[in-house]
Write a protein that holds these residues in place. Structure first.
Motif, PDB file in Angstrom:
ATOM      1  N   LEU A 119      18.861  67.118  37.592  1.00 40.52           N
ATOM      2  CA  LEU A 119      20.198  67.006  37.010  1.00 40.52           C
ATOM      3  C   LEU A 119      20.109  66.190  35.729  1.00 40.52           C
ATOM      4  CD1 LEU A 119      22.215  66.042  40.229  1.00 40.52           C
ATOM      5  CD2 LEU A 119      21.621  68.330  39.421  1.00 40.52           C
ATOM      6  N   THR A 120      20.844  66.599  34.709  1.00 44.70           N
ATOM      7  CA  THR A 120      20.894  65.873  33.440  1.00 44.70           C
ATOM      8  C   THR A 120      22.338  65.475  33.169  1.00 44.70           C
ATOM      9  OG1 THR A 120      19.036  67.173  32.600  1.00 44.70           O
ATOM     10  CG2 THR A 120      20.339  65.945  30.994  1.00 44.70           C
ATOM     11  N   PHE A 121      22.557  64.185  32.865  1.00 49.78           N
ATOM     12  CA  PHE A 121      23.896  63.642  32.664  1.00 49.78           C
ATOM     13  C   PHE A 121      24.095  63.230  31.210  1.00 49.78           C
ATOM     14  CE2 PHE A 121      22.830  63.063  37.099  1.00 49.78           C
ATOM     15  CZ  PHE A 121      23.983  63.443  37.757  1.00 49.78           C
ATOM     16  N   THR A 122      25.339  62.902  30.887  1.00 48.35           N
ATOM     17  CA  THR A 122      25.671  62.509  29.520  1.00 48.35           C
ATOM     18  C   THR A 122      25.278  61.073  29.215  1.00 48.35           C
ATOM     19  OG1 THR A 122      27.891  61.905  30.284  1.00 48.35           O
ATOM     20  CG2 THR A 122      27.596  64.120  29.380  1.00 48.35           C
ATOM     21  N   GLU A 159      14.468  60.325  42.020  1.00 51.66           N
ATOM     22  CA  GLU A 159      13.799  59.625  40.929  1.00 51.66           C
ATOM     23  C   GLU A 159      14.320  60.154  39.605  1.00 51.66           C
ATOM     24  OE1 GLU A 159       9.675  60.514  41.254  1.00 51.66           O
ATOM     25  OE2 GLU A 159       9.944  62.674  41.010  1.00 51.66           O
ATOM     26  N   HIS A 160      14.009  59.414  38.538  1.00 52.49           N
ATOM     27  CA  HIS A 160      14.347  59.876  37.196  1.00 52.49           C
ATOM     28  C   HIS A 160      13.249  60.808  36.695  1.00 52.49           C
ATOM     29  CE1 HIS A 160      17.813  57.316  36.713  1.00 52.49           C
ATOM     30  NE2 HIS A 160      17.112  56.246  37.045  1.00 52.49           N
ATOM     31  N   ALA A 161      13.665  61.854  35.990  1.00 57.18           N
ATOM     32  CA  ALA A 161      12.695  62.755  35.378  1.00 57.18           C
ATOM     33  C   ALA A 161      12.066  62.070  34.168  1.00 57.18           C
ATOM     34  CB  ALA A 161      13.379  64.058  34.972  1.00 57.18           C
ATOM     35  N   PRO A 162      10.944  62.580  33.678  1.00 57.57           N
ATOM     36  CA  PRO A 162      10.318  61.961  32.498  1.00 57.57           C
ATOM     37  C   PRO A 162      11.232  61.902  31.282  1.00 57.57           C
ATOM     38  CG  PRO A 162       8.787  63.465  33.572  1.00 57.57           C
ATOM     39  CD  PRO A 162      10.107  63.647  34.254  1.00 57.57           C
ATOM     40  N   GLY A 163      12.314  62.695  31.272  1.00 55.97           N
ATOM     41  CA  GLY A 163      13.222  62.689  30.131  1.00 55.97           C
ATOM     42  C   GLY A 163      13.959  61.388  29.924  1.00 55.97           C
ATOM     43  N   GLY A 164      14.101  60.547  30.969  1.00 54.61           N
ATOM     44  CA  GLY A 164      14.773  59.272  30.787  1.00 54.61           C
ATOM     45  C   GLY A 164      15.748  58.968  31.896  1.00 54.61           C
ATOM     46  N   PRO A 165      16.480  57.838  31.782  1.00 52.74           N
ATOM     47  CA  PRO A 165      17.391  57.404  32.846  1.00 52.74           C
ATOM     48  C   PRO A 165      18.657  58.240  32.964  1.00 52.74           C
ATOM     49  CG  PRO A 165      17.548  55.939  30.961  1.00 52.74           C
ATOM     50  CD  PRO A 165      16.414  56.875  30.673  1.00 52.74           C
ATOM     51  N   THR A 205      18.715  61.252  33.808  1.00 52.81           N
ATOM     52  CA  THR A 205      18.351  62.377  34.668  1.00 52.81           C
ATOM     53  C   THR A 205      18.187  61.896  36.107  1.00 52.81           C
ATOM     54  OG1 THR A 205      15.992  62.042  34.255  1.00 52.81           O
ATOM     55  CG2 THR A 205      17.166  63.549  32.787  1.00 52.81           C
ATOM     56  N   ALA A 206      18.270  62.844  37.029  1.00 56.23           N
ATOM     57  CA  ALA A 206      18.006  62.587  38.446  1.00 56.23           C
ATOM     58  C   ALA A 206      17.263  63.795  38.993  1.00 56.23           C
ATOM     59  CB  ALA A 206      19.307  62.357  39.210  1.00 56.23           C
ATOM     60  N   ARG A 207      16.236  63.536  39.796  1.00 58.08           N
ATOM     61  CA  ARG A 207      15.388  64.626  40.268  1.00 58.08           C
ATOM     62  C   ARG A 207      14.981  64.378  41.709  1.00 58.08           C
ATOM     63  NH1 ARG A 207       9.849  65.657  37.107  1.00 58.08           N
ATOM     64  NH2 ARG A 207       9.325  63.703  38.172  1.00 58.08           N
ATOM     65  N   VAL A 208      14.850  65.477  42.467  1.00 58.38           N
ATOM     66  CA  VAL A 208      14.383  65.393  43.835  1.00 58.38           C
ATOM     67  C   VAL A 208      13.394  66.533  44.076  1.00 58.38           C
ATOM     68  CG1 VAL A 208      16.252  66.829  44.767  1.00 58.38           C
ATOM     69  CG2 VAL A 208      15.094  65.184  46.252  1.00 58.38           C
ATOM     70  N   THR A 209      12.333  66.252  44.821  1.00 56.15           N
ATOM     71  CA  THR A 209      11.313  67.250  45.133  1.00 56.15           C
ATOM     72  C   THR A 209      11.679  67.970  46.424  1.00 56.15           C
ATOM     73  OG1 THR A 209       9.628  65.896  44.056  1.00 56.15           O
ATOM     74  CG2 THR A 209       8.867  67.616  45.560  1.00 56.15           C
ATOM     75  N   LEU A 210      11.588  69.306  46.404  1.00 54.61           N
ATOM     76  CA  LEU A 210      11.946  70.132  47.553  1.00 54.61           C
ATOM     77  C   LEU A 210      10.714  70.415  48.411  1.00 54.61           C
ATOM     78  CD1 LEU A 210      14.255  72.705  45.727  1.00 54.61           C
ATOM     79  CD2 LEU A 210      14.942  70.671  47.006  1.00 54.61           C
ATOM     80  N   PRO A 211      10.922  70.863  49.658  1.00 56.80           N
ATOM     81  CA  PRO A 211       9.779  71.247  50.499  1.00 56.80           C
ATOM     82  C   PRO A 211       8.974  72.376  49.863  1.00 56.80           C
ATOM     83  CG  PRO A 211      11.764  70.998  51.823  1.00 56.80           C
ATOM     84  CD  PRO A 211      12.192  70.902  50.392  1.00 56.80           C
ATOM     85  N   ALA A 212       7.738  72.504  50.284  1.00 60.10           N
ATOM     86  CA  ALA A 212       6.828  73.480  49.668  1.00 60.10           C
ATOM     87  C   ALA A 212       7.286  74.911  49.897  1.00 60.10           C
ATOM     88  CB  ALA A 212       5.415  73.275  50.206  1.00 60.10           C
ATOM     89  N   GLU A 213       7.820  75.230  51.062  1.00 60.47           N
ATOM     90  CA  GLU A 213       8.214  76.597  51.374  1.00 60.47           C
ATOM     91  C   GLU A 213       9.695  76.630  51.721  1.00 60.47           C
ATOM     92  OE1 GLU A 213       5.776  78.144  54.425  1.00 60.47           O
ATOM     93  OE2 GLU A 213       3.895  77.959  53.295  1.00 60.47           O
ATOM     94  N   LEU A 214      10.433  77.460  50.998  1.00 57.57           N
ATOM     95  CA  LEU A 214      11.858  77.644  51.254  1.00 57.57           C
ATOM     96  C   LEU A 214      12.100  79.079  51.685  1.00 57.57           C
ATOM     97  CD1 LEU A 214      13.535  75.767  48.244  1.00 57.57           C
ATOM     98  CD2 LEU A 214      13.108  74.912  50.549  1.00 57.57           C
ATOM     99  N   ALA A 215      12.899  79.249  52.732  1.00 60.13           N
ATOM    100  CA  ALA A 215      13.215  80.586  53.215  1.00 60.13           C
ATOM    101  C   ALA A 215      14.177  81.279  52.256  1.00 60.13           C
ATOM    102  CB  ALA A 215      13.831  80.494  54.612  1.00 60.13           C
TER     103      ALA A 215
END
Length: 580
Positions: free
Chosen positions: A44-47, A73-79, A81-91
């Motif tokens: 997600l990217t915020f203003t 966590e924050h993405a490398p783009g800066g504070p 942003t907000a990021r979350v890692t998903l499971p390896a396999e999604l149905a």
């Protein structure tokens, strides 16, 4: 007032696109998109910069079960942003992501988005509502905020009243000052304890969880609340020490110490509210600090005047009138600037909750000014009466010779002293309306500013214009044991033009079922069009076609012919609405 209105018109007419609440600017994957392969993460990217919580992301699968994800966590783009890692396999199916972050001005912001892997499904998790607050936590937190504003107004306003207006007796003010000080300490402690549940939208008892208070202390709002408590305890310890030694500081030293404590105390509010984010942050914090101090001097001094009104002198009332006039001037100037900064446009004044609340506050302030005008008129009239009564009569010298002069004319009758009850009523009306103004101020500080609301609407507009899919579920039954189920057919998008068709067959147990043949047609009987064959093909578990043209809008009849064996097949139908 005309000058202020013109200044506000100029400022709103040249507003810059910035906000004080974080608005969602972009998502990856985009809201409502259908992906061929499962994404590895959601970003997600915020203003503006945002703070992350331990539960900032909640991801639900097509069966409405929460997935286990990595930490936010924050993405490398800066504070911002907000990021979350998903499971390896999604149905295959539609997933819902509910998110919650804390904007730079300390207010939580939340929302939800969906994305699909392979194709959309009807069994999606319901998106999180916009109001994800816990009612008990939000109510307690807002009450504590209002009490803190009321207490600081009484505390600082009484100090300003004693220092500048110099009432004959200050003993009646001792109890209100002590009550305000303890109320401010208690409300600040409650705000600190409820900070974590307020950010997370959970129960007030959430603060009992391990590490909740420690995490709050590491955030900027929590650190400012602790600084406020430290200042109050320091001031209380100093006052207790002087009282124990029965010593009084010189007046100038007392004023200097009071100013040195009042300024950082006010900053513990303004550095954590709307002024701390958006455009012109240093100027905004300075303006908000002056606004808070002027409000405290006026309303708190008004309460002190009301407390000592029967024992005060006319000189004290006149000094407070000058103090109130100076405070109102500061409030008007800083209020115009803060209104421009919070609104951004005239349209936001009526189209946003912030703007409508601001209008209500302006109406209350207008009533407050009318009551203050009555008090000032009483003070002016009383001063004229006193000046007339104290003026010595003019002496006329007697002539040495000649006829005697005519008798001296009688002095003009003294102006009647204005009734004291009039002043008491106007001051009481000011105090009552002042409480309402404080309540509206508290509400404003917890409301999304008009700039942010407008920007969020502009950000969401492209998403809202994305055509939505049409999902139709048609049950079927062959009349044989186990020969029933349903066909779920998706038109993406469900409107005129080129679209894709996806179909899934479910068996009697609710699970996916493999059939040897599936044929889907659409007929628009009102226009005598069709049947049009969609020509879906088996994609290994579901049937689909990537290109099918719907020529006209209307209510079409969708027919599905399902063959479950070499001998058994059934044709079922259902209406489907196609938009323009």
């Amino acid at each position: 007032m005309l000058v202020c209105a013109g200044l506000l018109l100029l400022l709103l007419g040249t507003a810059a696109p910035a906000s004080a609440h974080a608005a969602l600017r972009a998502t990856d994957p985009g809201d409502g998109t259908v992906l061929r392969s499962a994404p590895r993460q959601v970003t997600l990217t915020f203003t503006e910069s945002v703070g992350l919580l331990t539960d900032s992301f909640r991801v639900y699968d097509p069966r409405n079960r929460r997935l286990r994800t990595g930490p936010a966590e924050h993405a490398p783009g800066g504070p911002a942003t907000a990021r979350v890692t998903l499971p390896a396999e999604l149905a295959t199916g539609t997933y819902t992501v509910a998110w919650r972050v804390v904007s730079a001005d300390s207010h939580p912001v939340s929302g939800a988005l969906t994305f699909s892997v392979g194709h959309r499904t009807a069994t999606t998790a319901a998106p999180a509502p916009e109001d994800t607050e816990n009612p008990a936590t939000a109510a307690l937190y807002n009450i504590a905020r209002w009490l803190a504003y009321l207490a600081v107004a009484l505390l600082l306003g009484t100090a300003a009243f004693v220092a500048y207006c110099r009432p004959p007796k200050t003993a009646p003010l001792r109890t209100p000052v002590l009550s305000a000080a303890w109320a401010l300490v208690a409300s600040t402690a409650v705000l600190f304890v409820l900070r974590a549940p307020y950010e997370e939208g959970t129960s007030p008892l959430r603060f009992l969880s391990p590490g909740s208070l420690a995490r709050t202390a590491t955030t900027r709002p929590g650190a400012l609340l602790l600084a406020r408590l430290a200042l109050l305890l320091l001031a209380g310890a100093g006052a207790a020490l002087l009282r124990a030694r029965r010593r009084r500081l010189p007046r100038r030293i007392t004023l200097a110490v009071a100013a040195a404590l009042a300024l950082p105390l006010a900053l513990t509010w303004t550095a954590a509210e709307h002024a701390s984010a958006g455009i012109q942050v240093p100027l905004a914090i300075a303006s908000a600090t002056l606004h808070l101090l002027a409000m405290a001097a006026w309303l708190g001094g008004l309460a002190a005047l009301l407390r000592t009104l029967r024992r005060t002198s006319l000189a004290t009332v006149a000094r407070f009138s000058r103090l109130a006039l100076a405070s109102v001037t500061v409030l008007v100037v800083t209020g115009v600037y803060q209104s421009w900064r919070g609104l951004g446009s005239w349209q936001a004044l009526t189209d946003t909750t912030y703007g409508r609340t601001l209008l209500a506050k302006l109406a209350a302030v207008t009533a407050l000014l009318l009551a203050a005008a009555c008090s000032r008129a009483w003070t002016t009239r009383a001063a004229k009466t006193r000046a007339t009564a104290s003026a010595p009569p003019a002496r006329v010298p007697e002539p040495a010779t000649g006829p005697p002069l005519p008798p001296e004319p009688l002095p003009p009758p003294a102006l009647p002293h204005p009734p004291f009850e009039t002043l008491r009523r106007s001051v009481l009306a000011e105090a009552a309306v002042g409480v309402v103004v404080l309540a509206l101020t508290t509400l404003l500080t917890s409301t999304v500013p008009g700039r942010a609301a407008t920007e969020a609407t502009r950000t969401e507009a492209p998403t809202a214009s994305v055509p939505t899919a049409s999902v139709t579920t048609i049950p079927f039954a062959l009349g044989t044991p186990g020969g029933h189920g349903k066909v779920q057919i998706t038109l993406d998008p469900g409107r005129v033009g080129r679209t894709s068709v996806q179909a899934v067959v479910y068996g009697p147990d609710g699970g996916l079922s493999t059939v040897p043949e599936l044929r889907i047609t659409l007929t628009l009987r009102a226009q005598r069009i069709g049947p049009l064959d969609t020509k879906v093909t088996d994609r290994g578990g579901y049937w689909a076609t990537d290109s099918f043209d719907l020529p006209l809008p209307g209510t079409w009849t969708m027919k599905a012919t399902v063959r479950v064996s070499e001998l058994d097949q059934v044709t079922v139908s259902a209406p489907v609405r196609v938009a323009r």
